[in-house]
Design a protein around this motif. Structure first.
Motif, PDB file in Angstrom:
ATOM      1  N   ILE A 119       0.851  -1.195   0.000  1.00  0.00           N
ATOM      2  CA  ILE A 119       0.000   0.000   0.000  1.00  0.00           C
ATOM      3  C   ILE A 119       0.880   1.236   0.000  1.00  0.00           C
ATOM      4  CG2 ILE A 119      -1.686   1.317   1.325  1.00  0.00           C
ATOM      5  CD1 ILE A 119      -2.836  -1.302   2.321  1.00  0.00           C
ATOM      6  N   LYS A 120       0.623   2.149  -0.938  1.00  0.00           N
ATOM      7  CA  LYS A 120       1.401   3.372  -1.080  1.00  0.00           C
ATOM      8  C   LYS A 120       0.651   4.620  -0.626  1.00  0.00           C
ATOM      9  CE  LYS A 120       5.247   1.883  -3.026  1.00  0.00           C
ATOM     10  NZ  LYS A 120       6.589   2.142  -2.482  1.00  0.00           N
ATOM     11  N   GLY A 121      -0.585   4.476  -0.274  1.00  0.00           N
ATOM     12  CA  GLY A 121      -1.394   5.605   0.154  1.00  0.00           C
ATOM     13  C   GLY A 121      -2.859   5.224   0.109  1.00  0.00           C
ATOM     14  N   GLN A 122      -3.709   6.156   0.480  1.00  0.00           N
ATOM     15  CA  GLN A 122      -5.143   5.894   0.485  1.00  0.00           C
ATOM     16  C   GLN A 122      -5.909   7.158   0.114  1.00  0.00           C
ATOM     17  OE1 GLN A 122      -6.929   4.915   4.314  1.00  0.00           O
ATOM     18  NE2 GLN A 122      -8.395   3.551   3.358  1.00  0.00           N
ATOM     19  N   VAL A 123      -6.866   7.007  -0.773  1.00  0.00           N
ATOM     20  CA  VAL A 123      -7.718   8.124  -1.168  1.00  0.00           C
ATOM     21  C   VAL A 123      -8.558   8.555   0.030  1.00  0.00           C
ATOM     22  CG1 VAL A 123      -9.596   8.848  -2.692  1.00  0.00           C
ATOM     23  CG2 VAL A 123      -7.826   7.280  -3.534  1.00  0.00           C
ATOM     24  N   LEU A 124      -8.665   9.835   0.266  1.00  0.00           N
ATOM     25  CA  LEU A 124      -9.576  10.314   1.312  1.00  0.00           C
ATOM     26  C   LEU A 124     -10.833  10.879   0.664  1.00  0.00           C
ATOM     27  CD1 LEU A 124      -9.742  13.662   1.650  1.00  0.00           C
ATOM     28  CD2 LEU A 124      -7.475  13.344   2.627  1.00  0.00           C
ATOM     29  N   LEU A 125     -11.919  10.835   1.383  1.00  0.00           N
ATOM     30  CA  LEU A 125     -13.190  11.357   0.908  1.00  0.00           C
ATOM     31  C   LEU A 125     -13.688  12.443   1.856  1.00  0.00           C
ATOM     32  CD1 LEU A 125     -15.107   8.122  -0.206  1.00  0.00           C
ATOM     33  CD2 LEU A 125     -13.769   9.695  -1.606  1.00  0.00           C
ATOM     34  N   ALA A 126     -14.393  13.403   1.302  1.00  0.00           N
ATOM     35  CA  ALA A 126     -14.958  14.503   2.080  1.00  0.00           C
ATOM     36  C   ALA A 126     -16.477  14.412   2.056  1.00  0.00           C
ATOM     37  CB  ALA A 126     -14.503  15.846   1.519  1.00  0.00           C
ATOM     38  N   TYR A 127     -17.075  14.781   3.165  1.00  0.00           N
ATOM     39  CA  TYR A 127     -18.536  14.773   3.260  1.00  0.00           C
ATOM     40  C   TYR A 127     -18.986  16.110   3.832  1.00  0.00           C
ATOM     41  CZ  TYR A 127     -23.236  13.687   4.893  1.00  0.00           C
ATOM     42  OH  TYR A 127     -24.591  13.707   5.115  1.00  0.00           O
ATOM     43  N   PHE A 128     -20.088  16.629   3.289  1.00  0.00           N
ATOM     44  CA  PHE A 128     -20.649  17.900   3.758  1.00  0.00           C
ATOM     45  C   PHE A 128     -22.064  17.672   4.264  1.00  0.00           C
ATOM     46  CE2 PHE A 128     -17.390  19.020   0.719  1.00  0.00           C
ATOM     47  CZ  PHE A 128     -16.748  20.099   1.322  1.00  0.00           C
ATOM     48  N   ASN A 129     -22.353  18.287   5.401  1.00  0.00           N
ATOM     49  CA  ASN A 129     -23.710  18.161   5.947  1.00  0.00           C
ATOM     50  C   ASN A 129     -24.747  18.788   5.014  1.00  0.00           C
ATOM     51  OD1 ASN A 129     -22.971  16.814   8.327  1.00  0.00           O
ATOM     52  ND2 ASN A 129     -22.391  18.747   9.308  1.00  0.00           N
ATOM     53  N   ASN A 130     -24.344  19.862   4.326  1.00  0.00           N
ATOM     54  CA  ASN A 130     -25.248  20.532   3.389  1.00  0.00           C
ATOM     55  C   ASN A 130     -24.565  20.609   2.035  1.00  0.00           C
ATOM     56  OD1 ASN A 130     -27.184  22.062   2.086  1.00  0.00           O
ATOM     57  ND2 ASN A 130     -26.508  23.999   3.022  1.00  0.00           N
ATOM     58  N   ILE A 131     -24.746  19.593   1.232  1.00  0.00           N
ATOM     59  CA  ILE A 131     -24.089  19.561  -0.079  1.00  0.00           C
ATOM     60  C   ILE A 131     -24.633  20.648  -0.998  1.00  0.00           C
ATOM     61  CG2 ILE A 131     -25.683  17.906  -1.128  1.00  0.00           C
ATOM     62  CD1 ILE A 131     -23.257  16.660  -2.509  1.00  0.00           C
ATOM     63  N   GLU A 132     -25.888  21.102  -0.751  1.00  0.00           N
ATOM     64  CA  GLU A 132     -26.463  22.161  -1.572  1.00  0.00           C
ATOM     65  C   GLU A 132     -25.793  23.505  -1.324  1.00  0.00           C
ATOM     66  OE1 GLU A 132     -30.637  22.275  -0.990  1.00  0.00           O
ATOM     67  OE2 GLU A 132     -30.965  20.196  -1.591  1.00  0.00           O
ATOM     68  N   GLY A 133     -25.033  23.595  -0.197  1.00  0.00           N
ATOM     69  CA  GLY A 133     -24.359  24.854   0.112  1.00  0.00           C
ATOM     70  C   GLY A 133     -23.007  24.999  -0.562  1.00  0.00           C
ATOM     71  N   LEU A 134     -22.560  23.991  -1.299  1.00  0.00           N
ATOM     72  CA  LEU A 134     -21.276  24.087  -1.998  1.00  0.00           C
ATOM     73  C   LEU A 134     -21.357  25.103  -3.133  1.00  0.00           C
ATOM     74  CD1 LEU A 134     -20.326  20.301  -2.244  1.00  0.00           C
ATOM     75  CD2 LEU A 134     -19.297  22.028  -0.740  1.00  0.00           C
ATOM     76  N   ILE A 135     -20.246  25.769  -3.381  1.00  0.00           N
ATOM     77  CA  ILE A 135     -20.182  26.768  -4.451  1.00  0.00           C
ATOM     78  C   ILE A 135     -19.632  26.104  -5.707  1.00  0.00           C
ATOM     79  CG2 ILE A 135     -19.176  28.957  -5.177  1.00  0.00           C
ATOM     80  CD1 ILE A 135     -18.822  29.623  -2.194  1.00  0.00           C
ATOM     81  N   PRO A 136     -20.400  26.076  -6.801  1.00  0.00           N
ATOM     82  CA  PRO A 136     -19.874  25.471  -8.038  1.00  0.00           C
ATOM     83  C   PRO A 136     -18.825  26.377  -8.675  1.00  0.00           C
ATOM     84  CG  PRO A 136     -22.062  26.391  -8.409  1.00  0.00           C
ATOM     85  CD  PRO A 136     -21.811  26.512  -6.937  1.00  0.00           C
ATOM     86  N   ASN A 137     -17.680  25.782  -9.021  1.00  0.00           N
ATOM     87  CA  ASN A 137     -16.590  26.544  -9.620  1.00  0.00           C
ATOM     88  C   ASN A 137     -16.456  26.317 -11.114  1.00  0.00           C
ATOM     89  OD1 ASN A 137     -15.667  27.607  -7.135  1.00  0.00           O
ATOM     90  ND2 ASN A 137     -14.559  25.722  -6.709  1.00  0.00           N
ATOM     91  N   GLY A 138     -17.191  25.394 -11.667  1.00  0.00           N
ATOM     92  CA  GLY A 138     -16.941  24.959 -13.033  1.00  0.00           C
ATOM     93  C   GLY A 138     -15.824  23.926 -13.024  1.00  0.00           C
ATOM     94  N   ASN A 139     -15.527  23.383 -14.194  1.00  0.00           N
ATOM     95  CA  ASN A 139     -14.495  22.349 -14.286  1.00  0.00           C
ATOM     96  C   ASN A 139     -14.796  21.159 -13.372  1.00  0.00           C
ATOM     97  OD1 ASN A 139     -12.895  23.763 -16.181  1.00  0.00           O
ATOM     98  ND2 ASN A 139     -11.963  24.958 -14.523  1.00  0.00           N
ATOM     99  N   ASN A 140     -16.074  20.887 -13.152  1.00  0.00           N
ATOM    100  CA  ASN A 140     -16.533  19.740 -12.369  1.00  0.00           C
ATOM    101  C   ASN A 140     -16.144  19.809 -10.899  1.00  0.00           C
ATOM    102  OD1 ASN A 140     -17.528  18.624 -14.768  1.00  0.00           O
ATOM    103  ND2 ASN A 140     -15.608  17.577 -15.187  1.00  0.00           N
ATOM    104  N   THR A 141     -15.891  20.994 -10.375  1.00  0.00           N
ATOM    105  CA  THR A 141     -15.457  21.107  -8.981  1.00  0.00           C
ATOM    106  C   THR A 141     -16.381  22.041  -8.209  1.00  0.00           C
ATOM    107  OG1 THR A 141     -13.964  22.968  -9.404  1.00  0.00           O
ATOM    108  CG2 THR A 141     -13.047  20.735  -9.636  1.00  0.00           C
ATOM    109  N   PHE A 142     -16.320  21.882  -6.873  1.00  0.00           N
ATOM    110  CA  PHE A 142     -17.075  22.725  -5.955  1.00  0.00           C
ATOM    111  C   PHE A 142     -16.121  23.232  -4.878  1.00  0.00           C
ATOM    112  CE2 PHE A 142     -20.135  19.838  -7.771  1.00  0.00           C
ATOM    113  CZ  PHE A 142     -21.264  20.612  -7.982  1.00  0.00           C
ATOM    114  N   GLU A 143     -16.578  24.251  -4.186  1.00  0.00           N
ATOM    115  CA  GLU A 143     -15.803  24.831  -3.098  1.00  0.00           C
ATOM    116  C   GLU A 143     -16.687  24.930  -1.875  1.00  0.00           C
ATOM    117  OE1 GLU A 143     -13.974  29.210  -2.322  1.00  0.00           O
ATOM    118  OE2 GLU A 143     -13.367  28.227  -4.200  1.00  0.00           O
TER     119      GLU A 143
END
Length: 562
Positions: free
Chosen positions: A468-492
């Motif tokens: 094992i060389k590492g592990q992907v981490l995942l993020a979770y938000f209590n309010n996913i609708e509150g994320l700011i869309p940045n374009g390029n398939n990403t949110f902030e």
């Protein structure tokens, strides 16, 4: 005022059409979450704000919310592509210092798009060049969840590792006759009962062939003692596998039944083993009389034929009943690339044994292993989980330098390890191997990388091992609708979404990772097309209302001038 109402309707409908059109445009965007325009009515509040008869002021946008429904997961040919089977999101960094993300945590980007590749430095990046953030692993392959790092496909070969622990467990066919009258010779099969081999590695990573030989010698009587003194034996019996035989039997090197037992874990000075939950049944003679025979049934169903050697008495003094049972014994020898080896490379490699009154040199044995009813003596004492409480182990030492004689290796490499054979058996059946493995390896080149369901980045090497060389981490938000869309398939993240909760795939409800797969857009194309037609009709209708209002204003203005 009526003109303003119509204008607000046009603006709201226009924005709703924009949102729907954007959904349709991104129907094939991996990981895209469709937007939903939320209409809201508004009322004139300059007059009585408590009045139930206030006239409406039109419509406006309350919000554009993102639906969190999952898209369909489809297969991919890229081994770095990933899909998340839960609400988690990948964390991305714009800039890094080596492998450490340098973005402020509030400026990390988050995405459901799992399309990844590598950059010129073998770091995993998305199609926009942002770095995939995960947990690093130490040199032993243990994930360090206290730090964050960019995940990298490290091309470094796996360094050689000298063998330190080995496991050889097999059934020795007990139908062969003992050979105590023959001097062991690795080149003469008639002088031993059975042999097996294993590849081991020295400190230079060079491979060597370890060959183990098993020579059946004289059987012996093992004494077992009832735990509770008295005239009736209880269900617990004690014995010592290393009990002395007195004088060394002819043709042997040791005067003990077995020499390989190691003390019980947690009790370094304990050599007595115990069998419990047994059943003692009289077979012939009189109970608690010397010479009577019994059947001793062990907890696992094994039946032993035992003979009473000491009668038990309640005392004083109290005497525990004792019994004897015949055990089969084998001396164990080893060679490394044909060179004799033992537990100490400083030995001469030869031990004098007496056969028929004649003393002759014989290769030094590693020790003697004993079997009762086909089972290794050291495996009889087990805990409540069935794990043996003692072990059969041999020390093998070939550190004598370069050469082709005792304790040496052909290249001068050092070979020192412990061989475990606790699960050996000696049944009267064909030879069979239960286990043959060791922990050493030569220098191994990287073959490939893969990602498992827990997000572990696993390197595969040409020796068949992985790390094992590492592990992907995942993020979770209590309010996913509150994320700011940045374009390029990403949110902030934002104050409305809250701070991200970070963990590894499979933890809680975050979801697991599916490698070589992608999550498609969750846009319902049919539904969006229908919605678009409805909004177009709405826009047309509001346009007509606005037209009437505009015409009225023009007419009134003309009339004022007359």
């Amino acid at each position: 005022m009526g003109y303003g109402i119509g204008l607000s309707g046009l603006m709201s409908a226009s924005e709703a059409i924009d949102v729907t059109s954007n959904n349709i445009s991104n129907a094939q965007t991996i990981g895209y979450k469709s937007g939903e325009y939320v209409f809201s009515d508004q009322f004139f509040r300059a007059q009585d704000p408590q009045s139930q008869d206030r006239a409406g002021m039109g419509a406006y946008r309350m919000s554009i919310r993102r639906t969190a429904a999952y898209g369909t997961v489809v297969g991919s040919q890229n081994p770095l592509d990933m899909a998340i089977t839960g609400p988690g999101m990948f964390q991305l960094a714009k800039t890094v210092d080596g492998t450490v993300p340098t973005e402020n945590p509030t400026k990390f980007q988050y995405t459901r798009n799992g399309q990844f590749a590598v950059d010129s430095q073998n770091r995993i990046v998305n199609q926009n060049g942002m770095f995939l953030v995960g947990y690093p692993a130490d040199s032993a392959g243990k994930v360090l969840s206290t730090a964050k790092s960019t995940l990298t496909l490290d091309p470094t070969p796996m360094a050689q590792q000298a063998t330190k622990n080995s496991n050889i467990n097999l059934n020795i066919d007990n139908r062969v006759d003992p050979n105590p009258g023959n001097i062991f010779n690795a080149q003469v099969p008639a002088t031993y009962s059975q042999a097996t081999s294993q590849t081991v590695y020295d400190d230079k990573g060079a491979a060597h062939t370890l060959t183990m030989f098993y020579k059946k010698v004289n059987p012996a009587n093992l004494t077992i003692t009832a735990r509770t003194p008295g005239t009736i034996a209880d269900s617990i019996f004690d014995f010592s596998p290393t009990q002395s035989l007195g004088a060394t039997p002819a043709g042997e090197q040791f005067n003990k039944i077995a020499t390989t037992s190691v003390a019980q874990v947690g009790a370094p000075n304990a050599t007595t083993q115990t069998v419990s939950e047994t059943t003692l049944t009289l077979m012939s003679g009189t109970r608690n009389t010397v010479g009577s025979t019994y059947n001793l049934k062990l907890k696992d169903g094994t039946n032993l034929s035992i003979t009473q050697s000491t009668a038990g008495a309640g005392g004083p003094p109290a005497v525990a009943a004792q019994y004897t049972v015949s055990v089969d014994r084998y001396q164990v020898y080893a060679t490394l690339d044909g060179n004799a080896v033992a537990s100490d490379a400083t030995q001469t490699g030869l031990t004098n044994v007496t056969i028929g009154g004649v003393t002759s040199p014989e290769q030094t044995s590693l020790g003697t292993i004993a079997f009762i009813a086909g089972k290794n003596l050291d495996s009889l004492s087990r805990d409540s989980f069935g794990k043996p409480q003692f072990a059969t182990q041999f020390k093998i030492d070939a550190s004598g330098g370069k050469g082709s004689t005792f304790g040496k290796t052909n290249n001068g490499g050092i070979v020192q390890f412990t061989l475990d054979s606790t699960d050996m058996t000696g049944y009267t059946s064909a030879a069979q191997t239960y286990g043959n493995n060791q922990d050493g390896s030569a220098t191994s080149q990287l073959v490939s990388y893969n990602i498992d369901s827990s997000g572990n980045l696993v390197a595969q090497y040409d020796n068949g091992k992985s790390k094992i060389k590492g592990q992907v981490l995942l993020a979770y938000f209590n309010n996913i609708e509150g994320l700011i869309p940045n374009g390029n398939n990403t949110f902030e993240a934002s104050s409305a979404s809250g701070d991200p909760l970070l963990s590894f795939p499979g933890d809680g409800t975050l979801g697991q990772i599916r490698a070589k797969a992608l999550e498609q857009s969750n846009v319902d194309l049919t539904g969006e097309l229908v919605k678009l037609m409805v909004l177009q009709r709405q826009y047309s209708a509001v346009s007509q209302a606005t037209k009437v209002m505009a015409s009225t204003l023009i007419d009134e203005a003309i009339n004022i001038g007359r």
